[in-house]
Design an enzyme around this catalytic site. Structure first.
Site, PDB file in Angstrom:
ATOM      1  N   GLU A 386      11.280  -6.992 -10.150  1.00 15.85           N
ATOM      2  CA  GLU A 386      11.116  -8.226 -10.761  1.00 15.85           C
ATOM      3  C   GLU A 386      11.662  -9.465 -10.048  1.00 15.85           C
ATOM      4  OE1 GLU A 386       8.879  -9.087 -13.229  1.00 15.85           O
ATOM      5  OE2 GLU A 386       8.979  -7.127 -14.631  1.00 15.85           O
ATOM      6  N   GLU A 452       7.273   1.772 -14.875  1.00 18.79           N
ATOM      7  CA  GLU A 452       7.888   1.797 -16.178  1.00 18.79           C
ATOM      8  C   GLU A 452       7.070   1.947 -17.112  1.00 18.79           C
ATOM      9  OE1 GLU A 452      10.343  -1.741 -17.016  1.00 18.79           O
ATOM     10  OE2 GLU A 452      11.141  -1.699 -14.848  1.00 18.79           O
TER      11      GLU A 452
HETATM   12  C1  IPT Z   1      11.151  -4.809 -17.414  1.00 18.76           C
HETATM   13  C2  IPT Z   1      12.121  -4.611 -16.680  1.00 18.76           C
HETATM   14  O1  IPT Z   1      11.812  -4.205 -15.201  1.00 18.76           O
HETATM   15  C3  IPT Z   1      13.176  -3.661 -17.118  1.00 18.76           C
HETATM   16  O2  IPT Z   1      14.509  -3.941 -16.404  1.00 18.76           O
HETATM   17  C4  IPT Z   1      13.524  -3.943 -18.386  1.00 18.76           C
HETATM   18  O3  IPT Z   1      14.152  -5.246 -18.667  1.00 18.76           O
HETATM   19  C5  IPT Z   1      12.186  -3.689 -19.343  1.00 18.76           C
HETATM   20  O4  IPT Z   1      11.410  -4.660 -18.984  1.00 18.76           O
HETATM   21  C6  IPT Z   1      12.317  -4.177 -20.839  1.00 18.76           C
HETATM   22  O5  IPT Z   1      13.465  -3.235 -21.390  1.00 18.76           O
HETATM   23  S1  IPT Z   1       9.962  -6.470 -17.233  1.00 18.76           S
HETATM   24  C7  IPT Z   1       9.194  -6.662 -18.472  1.00 18.76           C
HETATM   25  C8  IPT Z   1       8.544  -8.206 -18.203  1.00 18.76           C
HETATM   26  C9  IPT Z   1       7.794  -5.726 -18.527  1.00 18.76           C
END
Ligand code: IPT
Length: 868
Positions: A386, A452
């Site tokens: 990010e 993720e």
């Molecule tokens: C995503 C982040 O990369 C991760 O660090 C964490 O914050 C997660 O979200 C939420 O828990 S970024 C998001 C804009 C999808």
């Protein structure tokens, strides 16, 4: 206007070039332990670096000062907790002065002495006897200084001044607690003249080995027959490399990561990540994580069929990688770069695209790659997380490719696949993932991963099985990484705390509590679910046929025991990535490996309804078995889960908001009309309850109809009984249905049909933020026992059951687990159905098939008393 040194955008000053982490026979002196410590709320501490601080407080190293009573932890996700004015930081810049006496060991003859820091958050300066040695930032990166000239051989004063905020904070905006100080180990290293400062070993899957060193070396390998390394079989070999002055050793693994078209491969076979995102976090010590904790976590991951870790969002303690090498976990190692907060100001001034930051960016990438380039577990480098897009990231990718051509490069925000070797997405919807699998969208020529997905916040994630089906269907998709491994709750006053609990004016609440394990490392039901879905040996029934899939890439099933009804099944050895169909299997099957159950296949139970004809009608009883019946009410509400609170990618209004708008949380009973309705609305429910005699028991028939045409999915629909009992948590709950853990329509892979038994207290899942939990599905029969007797409840058809020592309202109102107190009522929730979990807190909402939408339900139960 004054610029402080910690506001100068520069790589470390006075530091040595980054190099590999090597185990050496040269001297190492740990400086971990008790240091003298002085804390100041601002950068100007008034302390002299030559002052040994003999009268000051003390602080353990490694640790965070906020967890030892100086300042407070603070949690923000995306937002910076200070004005976005790079590279400047607030006047209130908490600063720690560290002191310790060091003495160069007598037997370190000749050569040089280095001072190594493995992690200091966020910016620091170093002196020996008042003479400046250097300064550095890059909180999660190793840095070394040459202190040969400064050390006298006697007692020398080592001084380290650490500032909480620096220019570096602008590129360290990861979603985690802001915690400062020397939080990883510090050591003095002896570097003998003619020693081996660096090594780059490339050991390929075909058994070839290349050793590159800056000086002529001899090497030897402790191996006769070489097996390739993989997470399934982490074969390591000891490589010794020597000069006359020094011998270093490395555990090397032979493996080749490659990309063939849109396929990601390890040693020529599909590389599929069944991964989690892992932060450094411990409830007591923050990012200062002990070796024992890391070992425990890695063992827990392996036990739950996890084969990969993304080191979100910075390089871990080097010990963690050595565990991944040894135990077998694929690692995407990520650089310590995140500038997420700039997104909130339209990415204006984003360091990723500002030439002033180029050297700082490159230095960070270099320090990661150089330190860990020999780790077999590291199969990919990630540029960061990010941080938007920009030339500094492109330059880091180019440098890395030049330095290490053996590992692909990952970075999620390179959305067009300009600099990366894999296309990466976060939290795609199912539809989007499927389209990517089919090669639609940007960078169709690249393999794809989800860096993720499956946001494990609170009760959830639901819907993992659907993701798995898509991953399985499309070989382009090389798996993904659940967000995230552990809750980041910090233990304070006996309870786990999150954003806002430390008085932070700006914070992001419980968004930091989104892991598969609770802060105390207890696996959540989400982890049990994940383990079942990621099983390497999958079992399923197709009629009387048992279908067995071997999902390992390198391991056959020779060591797997398949058993049904206490007998081993005769299954031939199934090669990797193959399947087998066994016909005529009539009972549940388990697959066991090394004493661990890998998977279970359940034959759908044939439900024998305990249909007992209704006898003579009776009024509502005032007791049920040993329990006075204190209340009976319609139950169409649940304490919202964290996922219920968010709309999710595909919606605009959260489930919670929709449910509240429909008044489900404030239904009022009008006995004359038999109706439950909220004020101001004409919708609601009409409920008809009939009690009757039934053999030796009492029968209850409940008919619930929605009033009006509304289609809204309901959290649950059924009844709640309030049973009076002095110690509701100790009541013994037994049931026939899915268990032993909780289950929901979109999270039921990790439970199985059977007889289960536990106390009511044990049936509660201790989510850090109290919320709906503990549902048991497909129950046909249950009982509740106290010393004086037992109440048995049998359903005409399978139902959902939850038993609690507190009310739904209490569960909903509590914000921390310690606010929940048991009363003298056992709440028994019996429902015709419930809505699933989804992962709307960051991802898709509950899928339509997992929403409970019925307009009319009929429930019937027979209550019998068994006296003991
Ligand atoms: C995503 C982040 O990369 C991760 O660090 C964490 O914050 C997660 O979200 C939420 O828990 S970024 C998001 C804009 C999808």
């Amino acid at each position: 206007m004054m610029t402080e040194l910690f506001e100068v955008i520069e790589p470390p000053v006075g530091a040595l070039p980054a190099r590999a982490r090597l185990r050496s026979d040269a001297g190492v002196l740990s400086l971990d332990g008790t240091w003298q410590f002085f804390w100041s709320p601002t950068a100007d501490t008034g302390k002299d670096p030559a002052d040994p601080g003999t009268t000051w407080d003390t602080l353990p190293v490694p640790s965070h000062w906020q967890l030892h009573g100086y300042g407070s932890p603070a949690y923000t996700n995306v937002r910076f907790p200070f004005p976005v004015d790079p590279p400047y930081v607030p006047e209130a810049n908490p600063t720690g002065e560290y002191r310790r006496i060091v003495r160069r060991p007598r037997d370190w003859r000749g050569g040089r002495v280095l001072l190594r820091f493995d992690g200091v958050d966020s910016w620091f300066q170093v002196w020996v006897n008042g003479e400046e040695v250097g300064r550095a930032s890059g909180s999660r990166l190793t840095v070394e200084f040459d202190v040969t000239e400064q050390l006298t051989g006697g007692d020398d004063v080592l001084a380290v001044r650490v500032h909480q905020w620096s220019f570096g904070s602008y590129v360290e905006d990861q979603d985690q607690w802001w915690l400062s100080g020397i939080f990883r180990s510090v050591a003095l290293l002896h570097r003998p003249e003619g020693g081996i400062d660096d090594l780059f070993v490339v050991a390929a899957g075909d058994g070839s080995l290349s050793v590159t060193a800056p000086v002529p070396v001899r090497w030897s390998l402790d191996a006769t027959d070489i097996q390739p390394w993989s997470a399934e079989k982490p074969a390591l070999y000891r490589l010794s490399v020597s000069t006359d002055a020094e011998t270093v050793s490395l555990d090397i693994g032979f493996r080749t990561v490659s990309i063939d078209g849109d396929r990601l491969l390890l040693n020529g076979a599909p590389l599929v990540f069944r991964g989690v995102n892992r932060h450094d976090i411990d409830a007591r010590t923050g990012r200062a994580v002990s070796r024992a904790r890391m070992e425990h976590d890695v063992a827990l991951m392996k036990k739950h069929n996890i084969n990969a870790v993304r080191t979100s969002h910075y390089p871990p303690d080097p010990y963690f990688l050595s565990l991944c090498d040894r135990q077998g976990l694929y690692v995407i190692e990520e650089c310590d770069i995140e500038t997420h907060g700039f997104q909130l100001v339209g990415w204006r001034g984003n360091p990723s695209d500002d030439p002033a930051w180029a050297d700082v960016y490159l230095d960070r990438m270099r320090r990661m790659v150089e330190r860990d380039k020999n780790a077999p577990s590291v199969v990919m480098w990630s540029l960061g997380n990010e941080a938007g897009w920009g030339r500094n990231l492109a330059a880091n990718a180019a440098w890395t490719k030049g330095r290490d051509s053996t590992r692909p490069i990952h970075y999620e925000a390179d959305e067009e696949g300009v600099s990366v070797d894999v296309y990466s997405r976060m939290y795609p919807t199912y539809e989007k993932l499927e389209a990517i699998g089919q090669g639609l969208g940007p960078a169709p020529e690249l393999p794809m991963i989800m860096c993720e997905y499956g946001h494990a916040m609170g009760n959830g994630p639901g819907g993992l099985a659907d993701y798995e089906a898509i991953i399985d269907a499309y070989p382009r998709i090389a798996g993904g990484f659940i967000w995230e491994w552990a809750d980041h709750g910090l233990l304070r006053d006996g309870s786990y705390r999150y954003g806002g609990d430390f008085g932070e004016p700006v914070h992001d609440g419980s968004f930091v509590i989104d892991g598969l394990i609770f802060p105390d490392r207890t696996p959540s039901p989400g982890l049990t679910e994940l383990a079942a879905i990621k099983t390497p040996v999958r079992l399923s029934f197709d009629g009387d046929d048992l279908f067995i899939e071997n999902r390992w890439s390198f391991t056959d099933t020779a060591d797997v025991v398949f058993a049904a009804a206490g007998e081993n099944l005769d299954v031939p050895v199934i090669p990797p990535l193959s399947s087998y169909r066994l016909t005529g299997v009539h009972s549940d099957v388990t697959a066991t490996h090394d004493g661990r159950v890998l998977s279970r296949a359940r034959r759908p139970p044939s439900v024998v309804a305990a249909v007992v004809r209704a006898g003579r009608s009776i009024p509502r009883p005032d007791r049920l078995g040993p329990f006075p019946l204190a209340g009976l009410t319609l139950d169409a509400w649940r304490a919202p889960t964290e996922n219920d609170r968010f709309p999710g990618w595909d919606g605009e209004v959260s489930m919670e908001e929709q449910w509240r708008a429909a008044g489900l949380d404030r239904l009022v009973f009008s006995p004359g009309r038999g109706r439950y309705q909220p004020a101001g609305l004409d919708s609601g429910f009409e409920v008809d309850c009939r009690w009757s005699e039934a053999g030796g028991g009492i029968r209850l028939e409940v008919d619930i109809a929605r009033l009006g045409e509304w289609q809204l999915p309901l959290p649950r629909l059924g009844i709640a009984l309030a049973l009076r009992t002095p110690d509701p948590g100790s009541v013994v709950f037994e049931w026939l249905g899915l268990g032993p853990g909780e289950s929901y329509p979109d999270s039921r892979a990790g439970v199985w049909h059977g007889e289960h038994r536990m106390s009511v207290r044990e049936a509660q899942t201790p989510y850090v933020v109290p919320q709906e939990n503990g549902n048991r599905s497909e129950v046909t029969r249950m009982s509740l026992a106290v010393p004086s007797g037992k109440l048995e409840i049998a359903g005409d058809s399978p139902f959902d059951a939850a038993v609690r020592p507190w009310s739904t309202a209490a569960l909903e109102n509590a914000r921390h687990a310690d606010e929940l107190v048991e009363g003298d009522v056992l709440w028994v929730h019996l429902a015709a159905g419930v809505t699933g979990l989804g992962s709307a807190s960051c991802g898709p909402a509950v899928r339509p098939a997992a929403r409970f939408q019925a307009a009319r339900v009929r429930l019937a139960f027979v209550f019998t008393t068994l006296t003991s």
